[in-house]
Design a protein around this motif. Structure first.
Motif, PDB file in Angstrom:
ATOM      1  N   GLU A 237      -6.300   0.003  -4.982  1.00 55.53           N
ATOM      2  CA  GLU A 237      -5.783   0.389  -5.206  1.00 55.53           C
ATOM      3  C   GLU A 237      -5.122   2.302  -5.267  1.00 55.53           C
ATOM      4  O   GLU A 237      -4.998   2.692  -4.179  1.00 55.53           O
ATOM      5  CB  GLU A 237      -4.140   0.094  -5.902  1.00 55.53           C
ATOM      6  CG  GLU A 237      -2.925  -0.167  -6.013  1.00 55.53           C
ATOM      7  CD  GLU A 237      -1.778   0.068  -4.945  1.00 55.53           C
ATOM      8  OE1 GLU A 237      -1.870  -0.725  -5.728  1.00 55.53           O
ATOM      9  OE2 GLU A 237      -1.193   0.371  -4.349  1.00 55.53           O
ATOM     10  N   VAL A 238      -6.471   2.830  -6.353  1.00 58.48           N
ATOM     11  CA  VAL A 238      -5.869   4.040  -6.874  1.00 58.48           C
ATOM     12  C   VAL A 238      -6.913   4.782  -5.492  1.00 58.48           C
ATOM     13  O   VAL A 238      -6.584   5.833  -5.269  1.00 58.48           O
ATOM     14  CB  VAL A 238      -6.574   3.989  -8.307  1.00 58.48           C
ATOM     15  CG1 VAL A 238      -7.084   5.433  -8.517  1.00 58.48           C
ATOM     16  CG2 VAL A 238      -5.656   3.340  -8.948  1.00 58.48           C
ATOM     17  N   ASN A 239      -8.002   3.534  -5.136  1.00 55.01           N
ATOM     18  CA  ASN A 239      -9.005   4.975  -4.160  1.00 55.01           C
ATOM     19  C   ASN A 239      -8.665   5.342  -3.092  1.00 55.01           C
ATOM     20  O   ASN A 239      -8.596   5.781  -2.227  1.00 55.01           O
ATOM     21  CB  ASN A 239     -10.303   3.701  -4.368  1.00 55.01           C
ATOM     22  CG  ASN A 239     -11.060   4.109  -5.534  1.00 55.01           C
ATOM     23  OD1 ASN A 239     -11.455   5.259  -5.017  1.00 55.01           O
ATOM     24  ND2 ASN A 239     -11.719   3.399  -6.638  1.00 55.01           N
ATOM     25  N   ASN A 241      -5.396   5.286  -2.545  1.00 49.19           N
ATOM     26  CA  ASN A 241      -4.236   6.246  -2.348  1.00 49.19           C
ATOM     27  C   ASN A 241      -5.406   7.328  -2.686  1.00 49.19           C
ATOM     28  O   ASN A 241      -4.312   8.915  -2.337  1.00 49.19           O
ATOM     29  CB  ASN A 241      -3.534   6.000  -3.709  1.00 49.19           C
ATOM     30  CG  ASN A 241      -2.075   4.577  -3.417  1.00 49.19           C
ATOM     31  OD1 ASN A 241      -2.089   5.202  -2.136  1.00 49.19           O
ATOM     32  ND2 ASN A 241      -2.013   4.302  -4.425  1.00 49.19           N
ATOM     33  N   ASN A 242      -6.332   7.261  -3.263  1.00 44.19           N
ATOM     34  CA  ASN A 242      -6.880   8.667  -3.350  1.00 44.19           C
ATOM     35  C   ASN A 242      -7.358   9.489  -1.637  1.00 44.19           C
ATOM     36  O   ASN A 242      -7.511  10.367  -1.958  1.00 44.19           O
ATOM     37  CB  ASN A 242      -8.016   8.956  -3.695  1.00 44.19           C
ATOM     38  CG  ASN A 242      -7.705   9.380  -5.505  1.00 44.19           C
ATOM     39  OD1 ASN A 242      -6.528   9.826  -5.920  1.00 44.19           O
ATOM     40  ND2 ASN A 242      -8.472   8.740  -6.542  1.00 44.19           N
ATOM     41  N   LEU A 243      -8.387   7.946  -0.936  1.00 45.01           N
ATOM     42  CA  LEU A 243      -8.333   8.501  -0.073  1.00 45.01           C
ATOM     43  C   LEU A 243      -7.900   9.215   0.702  1.00 45.01           C
ATOM     44  O   LEU A 243      -7.788   9.900   1.642  1.00 45.01           O
ATOM     45  CB  LEU A 243      -9.458   7.140   0.426  1.00 45.01           C
ATOM     46  CG  LEU A 243     -10.282   6.622   1.120  1.00 45.01           C
ATOM     47  CD1 LEU A 243     -11.243   8.021   0.867  1.00 45.01           C
ATOM     48  CD2 LEU A 243     -10.756   5.529   1.634  1.00 45.01           C
ATOM     49  N   ALA A 245      -5.177  11.255   0.316  1.00 44.93           N
ATOM     50  CA  ALA A 245      -4.831  12.741  -0.211  1.00 44.93           C
ATOM     51  C   ALA A 245      -6.449  13.374   0.198  1.00 44.93           C
ATOM     52  O   ALA A 245      -5.750  14.399   0.092  1.00 44.93           O
ATOM     53  CB  ALA A 245      -4.695  12.592  -1.085  1.00 44.93           C
ATOM     54  N   VAL A 246      -7.241  12.543   0.413  1.00 44.30           N
ATOM     55  CA  VAL A 246      -8.583  13.644   0.598  1.00 44.30           C
ATOM     56  C   VAL A 246      -8.614  14.325   2.464  1.00 44.30           C
ATOM     57  O   VAL A 246      -8.043  14.630   3.230  1.00 44.30           O
ATOM     58  CB  VAL A 246      -9.910  12.580   0.893  1.00 44.30           C
ATOM     59  CG1 VAL A 246     -11.092  12.947   1.802  1.00 44.30           C
ATOM     60  CG2 VAL A 246     -10.233  12.249  -0.102  1.00 44.30           C
ATOM     61  N   PRO A 283      -6.768   5.225   5.547  1.00 40.93           N
ATOM     62  CA  PRO A 283      -5.695   4.592   4.145  1.00 40.93           C
ATOM     63  C   PRO A 283      -4.372   4.745   4.372  1.00 40.93           C
ATOM     64  O   PRO A 283      -3.557   3.924   3.732  1.00 40.93           O
ATOM     65  CB  PRO A 283      -6.505   5.713   3.483  1.00 40.93           C
ATOM     66  CG  PRO A 283      -6.916   6.439   3.903  1.00 40.93           C
ATOM     67  CD  PRO A 283      -7.032   5.502   5.516  1.00 40.93           C
TER      68      PRO A 283
END
Ligand SMILES: Nc1ncnc2c1ncn2[C@@H]1O[C@H](COP(=O)(O)OP(=O)(O)OP(=O)(O)O)[C@@H](O)[C@H]1O
Ligand SMILES: [Mg+2]
Lengths: 416, 257
Positions: A237-239, A241-243, A245-246, A283
């Protein structure tokens, strides 16, 4: 007593700040639009010069009985030169070159296109509106100043005098520049069009959709419906969400390094551009799809399960259809983002000069934003209005896509 | 007292835990065939938890652990590994506290169960089955002209009867009902109660209810739960007139709960 006055005053002040904020942002948007429209609207019209065209057998390799194929292959260059000579008498060589420069370089193409449709005009004289060169076009539209020293102008004094003469004879006209919508890119602003870039973006988006939507949907369904919550799902999940924002250029590098570097896919093609945009959109789609899945009340799942439906039946008969509108909305918004992204296209080479309209995702192509970027880099004045016109089209597509997303959301909103 | 074969479902040594928290503590309860059994007790005592054990809906809850024996028709252990849970739920239907029709047409709601289980072999057979199920749920006359309308447009009571029609469409042997009337007004409640009285001819019904009067109106057997324990079970008339346990008496007379 004084307290209430103070509070009301604060209330009014806050309201004023809010209104000011809204006003300012609207003002900036309006100014931006105004600027783009005033610069860009010129691109939709092009200046023409009326000329008598005699389809003279002396200068033509084809006649009225030639096949379309033969005509398409033959040169009309000599005929174009003869038109210049016939319409402007007694030109010396230097004058001839200058007058010829006032017409588009694709003069011969225009004659050929006309002749293809009007073979009966062979050996006849017709009045045709020939497209002017971009420099003349810019002078006529007033984008180039006339009252500057000759050496600072692209149109010299002799050409200006011819222009004035033509104006007096009412042979300067303006016509709707459909070339802008049907042509690919060109070195000459007057014949450069956006259709190639639109098709390039279209194929890229189709690839992006075909890649990202099913993967996003299945990944979301698996994560939401099949995995048990725990450390691993939290990590995923965290990954994800991070993706989301990349920065998009990173996805561009991924496309370059992996698709082109490792898998040896071709440079410059919408397939690679679309896959790269797909990485970027994935994402967004997953986040939208998961939140739509989560919004489906558990009671629906329980209802189906209690009837003896399997987990998969429950998911695909009931849960996914209910989550689809939200997913589609997210997908379209993600695609709209992808449409506007330039950096990934730059990285995978979809930013080259391409004249041909791409016929599929494997043909070399540019995308809409990279075409705009290319034009904006160009020194020629004629490309400035193309840049703005391109932005107008891009904005139009973005608005249409976002509108569709909103309409889907409105239309299919489920009531429990 | 009653012959063994007349029990649709027999449970024994039932323990249920949510994580470390015990929700059902050593319960043994049998359900006579073609009769209505009601489960009563104060809120949080484990009635729903126990009911969900009977069609394994607790399996959906990750933290929930169920132990004990659950024997259907004296032969089938419903927690047996090789018994597909889907087959079990085909035999033991469930109606939930809050009406939960699928946001599809009325017809689709009732036809869904028969479709996935392949109960019918032709469209007309399915049509008949849908009609019959709606009829037996006492809803047919109200919706016969709008079978294709979306089910969520029905009133709460109609929705609940639709859910009952949906549950009986696959001809289960047992129907579990978890407070089926708690979201309904007295008129809709009366209709559902009439329905339960009709359905018990063909089905074994187990109903959780907070209403003493409802329990006494519809059920022949009543079980009283408290804090995960089965305090007392027996004929409804006996439980409501002269219960053996003090706690039961306090609860039915409204002194706690
Ligand atoms: N999904 C769950 N996870 C953890 N604990 C739960 C869960 N469901 C129920 N419980 C707990 O199990 C106990 C029994 O709950 P249950 O819902 O079975 O009670 P109930 O008798 O149906 O109550 P009510 O009459 O209010 O519906 C309660 O203490 C409750 O907090
Ligand atoms: Mg309950």
């Amino acid at each position: 007593m004084s307290n209430i006055k103070k509070r009301l005053k604060a209330e009014r002040r806050f309201k004023f700040y809010g209104q000011l904020g809204v006003f300012l942002s609207l003002l900036f948007v309006t100014l931006l639009m105004l600027k783009i429209f005033t610069t860009g609207s010129g691109a939709f019209f092009r200046t023409t010069i009326e000329a008598d065209v005699f389809f003279d057998p002396k200068f033509m390799q084809v006649d009225k009985n030639s096949s379309d194929k033969e005509i398409s292959r033959s040169s009309f260059e000599a005929l174009a030169d003869s038109v210049v000579n016939n319409n402007f008498k007694d030109l010396n060589e230097g004058q001839f070159i200058k007058v010829r420069e006032m017409f588009t370089r694709r003069f011969d193409y225009q004659l050929r296109d006309y002749f293809l449709d009007n073979k009966d005009d062979y050996k006849k004289t017709v009045k045709l509106k020939i497209t002017a060169s971009s420099d003349l076009d810019q002078i006529v539209k007033g984008n180039y100043p006339r009252n500057v020293p000759e050496e600072q102008r692209k149109i010299n004094d002799y050409q200006l005098s011819i222009l004035d003469e033509l104006n007096k004879q009412e042979r300067i006209g303006s016509t709707f520049n459909f070339w802008f919508f049907t042509n690919g890119d060109s070195r000459d602003p007057e014949t450069a069009g956006i259709w190639g870039a639109i098709m390039g973006s279209f194929y890229a988006l189709m690839v992006c959709l075909a890649f990202a939507f099913p993967i996003g949907l299945f990944a979301s369904v698996y994560l939401e419906e099949y995995t048990k919550p725990g450390k691993i799902t939290d990590l995923i999940e965290v990954n994800i969400n991070n993706l989301a924002a990349v920065p998009s250029i990173v996805f561009g590098l991924l496309g370059l390094g992996m698709l082109i570097g490792v898998f040896n896919m071709p440079f410059q093609v919408p397939l690679v551009g679309g896959l790269t945009l797909g990485f970027m959109t994935l994402p967004t789609i997953i986040i939208a799809c998961r939140s739509s899945l989560r919004a489906v009340p558990p009671s629906i799942r329980h209802g189906a399960l209690a009837l003896g439906a399997t987990k998969t039946q429950t998911t695909f008969h009931h849960v996914v259809p209910l989550a689809l509108p939200g997913t589609l909305t997210g997908t379209i918004i993600g695609m709209a983002q992808a449409l506007g992204e330039t950096a990934p296209l730059l990285m995978v080479g979809m930013v080259a000069f391409v004249m041909e309209i791409p016929g599929g995702p494997l043909d070399p192509a540019t995308g809409l934003p990279s075409q705009i970027y290319l034009w904006s880099e160009s020194a020629e004045r004629g490309f400035i209005e193309k840049t703005s016109a391109g932005i107008m089209l891009l904005l139009l597509f973005l608005i249409l896509m976002n509108l569709t997303a909103v309409l889907i959301r409105r239309k299919v909103e489920v009531k429990w | 007292m009653v012959d063994n074969n007349n029990f649709a479902l027999k449970t024994n040594n039932v323990y249920v835990h949510y994580g470390n928290k015990m929700a059902i503590n050593n319960v043994a309860l049998d359900f006579p065939k073609n009769e209505v059994t009601s489960l009563i007790g104060p809120s949080g005592c484990g009635k729903s938890t126990f009911l969900r054990c009977l069609n394994r809906m607790n399996d959906v809850i990750d933290s929930c652990k169920v132990e004990g024996s659950f024997i259907m028709n004296n032969t089938i252990d419903i927690y047996r590994d090789d018994l597909p849970i889907e087959n079990l739920r085909e035999k033991i239907g469930m109606v939930f506290q809050k009406p939960n029709p699928f946001p599809k047409s009325i017809y689709e709601n009732v036809a869904y169960g028969p479709k996935i289980h392949g109960v019918t072999s032709s469209q007309s057979e399915l049509d008949d089955l849908v009609k019959e199920s709606l009829h037996r749920a006492g809803l047919y006359d109200e919706v016969k002209d709008r079978l294709t309308d979306v089910a969520t447009g029905l009133s709460g009571g109609q929705q609940q009867r639709l859910c009952i029609a949906r549950a009986i469409s696959i001809k289960p042997e047992i129907i579990l009902m978890d407070e089926p009337c708690s979201a309904l007004d007295p008129i809709a409640t009366a209709k559902i109660e009439d329905l339960i009285n009709e359905l018990k001819e063909n089905y074994t019904i187990i109903i959780v209810t907070h209403s003493m009067s409802q329990a006494s109106r519809v059920s022949t057997k009543t079980a009283f739960f408290h804090l995960g324990n089965l305090i007392e079970e027996g004929d409804t008339s006996k439980i409501f007139t002269k219960p053996d346990k003090e706690q039961t008496n306090d609860y039915i007379t409204g002194r706690f709960g």
